[in-house]
Design an enzyme around this catalytic site. Structure first.
Site: not given
Lengths: 396, 487
Positions: A90, A344
């Site tokens: 991420c 996200h």
């Protein structure tokens, strides 16, 4: 150490609207972010000398788009120059930006493009990231772990050690949803109240639906150059300087590590130390004016406060309880709505956070604008907390 | 002296009240009156092999496994029709590869047949000790009386030669019989029968008394010489019918209803489980007769020795410990789901986990035998193993380290995002007694462990071998953690 300090400028940025972008494919999102970025920078495509593409996992949508740097070249029609794909969980977006920044600092290129993207929603939301934890990894060891589950393990231990509560987590969600409601590019533009968060469907105890970031499509782009070129292109000072970027990794086997305490992320602490040292920051809580931190789950934001040394270990929840990180607080955090509400799209996130801080430092953040920030911080965390990047940006 | 040296058993945690099954099917009052007690139900992640692993490990607890020369697994419900389970169990038990592994199947007396072969192996000097385990997840047709009377369990015995024999093997009497009383063809899910009354008269009620008679004659035994006769029986009515045909021996028929009321008839494991319970409570000098049935009958005589006192002193987990440690199933539908009588999609979606036979083979010492590594330089323990020590940087300075199966939860969560037949899926980081840490799924969580408000930190758990998934069409087994049961 040479370092990045004030050697790289961001002169243009773009960000797509995040969310269930059923209207847009991989190419559409890339073009959308790219066009805004080059228009903002005021440059021609031909001036881009090299490119970095941040995509975590192209297979999430079942295809190969984003597997290599060439997919960015293909999408934008920019051939005959280097293009690399970066993947680092991420923290992919921030690592792509970091690689690009070093190329500028090293004097290899004058103008480069960074584009972070993730196309997650050509499949159902559970079929993107959750599915990866099933389809990949060890056949049986650790099987059953998911992203919410991994961070829930931290939450329960943090609760146990420090008395942090589910209500504290809910306060993070309420704050970030409020901020997201002000962000025209956010995935979720809906405020939520504390009872809704507390009583939501449980995903992985103690994390309920509203404690989790969204599975979103999106892309964000940045044009990087030298401070000299930035000054010539933007004589009014409408650009941002990179003071520092720290990136550190720790174990991927966090939940098998006999020395792990499950109360913080060493990767964040190390990356923060690197970034603060390079930027000459002594007291981050007092010096930083606005921050975007990796709130993949509400507990992560609280732990981040501690790992970024805003507050001592175990006291993270006090910042949210006392409204210190609210939009009108002393250190506003996640003014975009964060991963929680803004969204996200994994590979995009680090660049997307940079976009928010860039807008804040340039006074363009609209209803999300905080008063005259001088220094902005972004923190991007990946994997089971095994990789973290921290960047410090400033106005010239 | 040759005989039984040690025992182990396993009864799954979940139980369903027989009345609940009766209510679900709307049985008439006449049948409802017969539905006493409860039956033990294997969890969705259990099968005959995983249940057998519990009995095997318990039987071997505190023993020197290097003496074991054979592992025999008996079941009518083995996970594979081709590919044995005994070799898997030998790896789980960390036995050397130079042993005999055989699966016994296809008959309800396979458990005692396996024991007979092991006893003969010892007698012939083929090996010093042999391990025999019987295990069944009996599958009877829903809405049948047999379904309510059956149950899931396993039992194991270590046989061998030496002074530490707790029950001396005195002799056996074996009968073979060709008869179609119950059968299940390769393609059948459930057992068939035709004229059950005739089959009973020709078969069970005929052969069991004959086997007893034959054994008594062979060993010159009178009823006074016998303390307890343990027979295979599917339910209380069968016992009563049999008792009428045992003559003077009838009074010695084991009348303890504990297992019928608390477990049900566990098929192949029936006689050995009764035998384990009897030995756990036996006194020196007692003579115990075992009689199994299926395509004939096998009768055995054992004499309990003085060594039984030493065995009792070990205080191993007993059949009664398993019985007392249970989770009541509130709904019969769970049983139907776990046995795949009803297939639902809830909590599942089409996504096959990654697996690799190569990887499973390469790592079998970790995955099956629970070996991690310990750094010879700094003492750090890692599970799964590493090559480079993250703590001190030493390269290839590790020695094998076997995890104990007991530990405490460091942190946990209850997952609802991962596809699984049941939710929540408990996940826990566990620190083990004697060192080592790992991260795995929790199973057999009682309702209080599933309560969203409850913290599981510091709770005591033990590893249990379970099915994780069936990717690529085979059983992917590994260890989960469960609350410590019994002792």
């Amino acid at each position: 150490m040479q370092g990045l300090k004030d050697k790289v400028a961001i002169i243009g940025m773009g960000q797509t609207k995040l969310g269930d972008r059923f209207d847009a494919g991989f190419v559409d999102l890339a073009v959308e972010a790219y066009v805004e970025a080059i228009q903002d920078a005021g440059i021609e495509p031909s001036q881009i000398e090299a490119m970095w593409l941040g995509v975590f996992e192209p297979n999430m949508a079942g295809g190969f788009q984003g597997q290599a740097g060439s997919y960015l070249a293909e999408a934008l029609g920019l051939w005959d120059r280097p293009s690399s794909r970066v993947s680092n969980y991420c923290a992919t977006g921030m690592d792509a930006l970091r690689n690009a920044a070093y190329a500028i600092a090293a004097g290899q290129y004058k103008i480069v493009l960074v584009l972070g993207e993730e196309k997650m929603r050509d499949v159902g939301s559970r079929d993107s990231l959750i599915r990866q934890t099933l389809l990949n990894g060890h056949p049986v060891i650790g099987k059953g772990q998911t992203a919410p589950g991994m961070f829930a393990l931290m939450a329960n231990r943090h609760f146990h050690e420090f008395g942090t509560t589910k209500k504290d987590l809910a306060l993070v969600a309420v704050k970030n949803h409020y901020n997201g409601s002000l962000n025209p590019k956010a995935h979720i533009r809906k405020q939520v109240d504390i009872d809704t968060v507390m009583n939501a469907y449980m995903i992985a105890d103690p994390l309920g639906l509203y404690d989790c970031s969204t599975v979103a499509d999106g892309a964000a782009a940045a044009i990087l150059t030298t401070p000299e070129i930035a000054k010539s292109l933007k004589p009014n000072g409408d650009y941002v300087l990179i003071k520092s970027i720290g990136l550190s990794i720790t174990t991927d086997a966090r939940y098998f590590d006999p020395y792990e305490q499950y109360i913080g992320f060493r990767s964040t602490q190390m990356a923060a130390k690197m970034a603060y040292e390079e930027a000459g920051i002594k007291n981050p809580f007092d010096e930083i004016g606005v921050a975007e931190v990796h709130d993949c789950f509400t507990i992560t934001e609280i732990i981040n406060y501690e790992d970024l040394f805003f507050v001592e270990k175990g006291k993270g929840a006090t910042l949210i309880r006392e409204g210190i990180t609210a939009l009108d607080g002393k250190l506003p955090v996640n003014t975009s709505g964060g991963l929680k509400s803004c969204g996200h799209p994994i590979g995009a996130t680090g660049v997307r956070m940079t976009y928010q801080i860039y807008q804040q430092l340039l006074g363009r953040a609209g209803k999300m604008q905080v008063k005259n920030p001088k220094l902005g911080l972004i923190h991007n965390l990946g994997g089971p907390g095994s990789v973290a990047a921290v960047a410090i940006y400033r106005t010239p | 002296m040759i005989g039984i040296k040690d025992v182990g058993s396993y009864i799954p945690a979940h139980r369903i009240q027989r009345q609940k099954i009766g209510e679900a099917w709307g049985y008439d009052p006449f049948i409802m009156k017969m539905l006493l007690g409860e039956k033990a139900v294997a969890n969705y992640d259990e099968d005959a092999l995983t249940m057998a692993s519990e009995s095997v490990l318990l039987a071997l607890e505190g023993r020197d496994a290097s003496k074991i020369g054979s592992l025999y697994f008996a079941s009518t419900t083995a996970p594979y029709l081709e590919k044995n389970s005994s070799s898997t169990l030998a790896e789980i038990a960390d036995l050397p590869s130079s042993i005999s592994t055989i699966d016994f199947a296809n008959s309800l007396r396979a458990g005692t047949s396996a024991m007979l072969v092991a006893l003969n192996g010892v007698k012939a000097g083929a090996f010093e000790e042999g391990l025999v385990v019987a295990s069944d997840v009996r599958l009877y047709e829903p809405e049948s009386i047999m379904e309510t009377m059956s149950g899931d369990a396993s039992a194991a015995v270590v046989v061998g030669e030496g002074d530490d024999v707790i029950a001396e093997f005195e002799g056996s009497y074996l009968l073979s019989q060709e008869l179609l009383d119950y059968w299940r063809k390769r393609e059948d899910k459930y057992i068939f029968s035709d004229d059950e009354k005739a089959a009973s008269i020709f078969g069970y009620l005929n052969m069991v008394p004959k086997a007893l008679e034959g054994l008594a004659k062979k060993l010159n035994l009178t009823p006074d010489d016998v303390s307890k006769i343990i027979v295979y029986a599917s339910d209380a009515n069968t016992y009563r019918a049999l008792a009428k045909r045992l003559g003077n021996f009838a009074v010695k028929l084991n009348q303890d209803p504990t297992l019928l009321l608390g477990v049900g008839n566990p098929g192949v494991a029936n006689v050995l489980l009764q035998c384990v319970l009897a030995l756990e409570e036996a006194n020196p000098g007692e003579r115990i007769i075992l009689i199994s049935y299926g395509d004939g009958a096998e009768a055995f005589s054992f004499r309990v020795t003085e060594a039984i006192e030493d065995f009792k002193k070990k205080g191993k987990r007993s059949v009664r410990d398993w019985l007392g440690s249970k989770i009541d199933l509130p709904y019969y539908t769970k049983v139907l789901k776990w046995r795949e009588e009803i297939v639902t999609k809830k909590g599942l979606w089409p996504a096959e986990p990654y697996t690799s036979v190569t990887e499973l083979y390469r790592e079998k010492k970790t995955i099956l035998s629970l070996y991690g590594v310990k750094c010879k330089k700094c003492g750090s323990i890692y599970f799964p193993p590493k090559r480079v020590c993250p703590k001190c940087g030493a390269i290839d300075e590790f020695e094998p380290f076997k995890l104990s199966r007991r530990g405490k939860i460091v942190t946990f969560t209850r997952e609802r995002a991962i596809p699984n037949p049941e939710h929540p899926v408990g996940m826990a980081v566990v620190d083990f007694e004697g060192g080592g840490r790992t991260f795995t799924q929790l199973t057999d969580m009682p309702p209080e462990w599933q309560d969203k408000e409850s913290s599981l930190i510091d709770k005591e758990v033990e590893l249990t071998f379970r099915i994780f998934h069936r990717a690529k069409g085979f059983y992917n087994y590994y260890w989960k953690a469960r609350p410590v049961r019994g002792k």
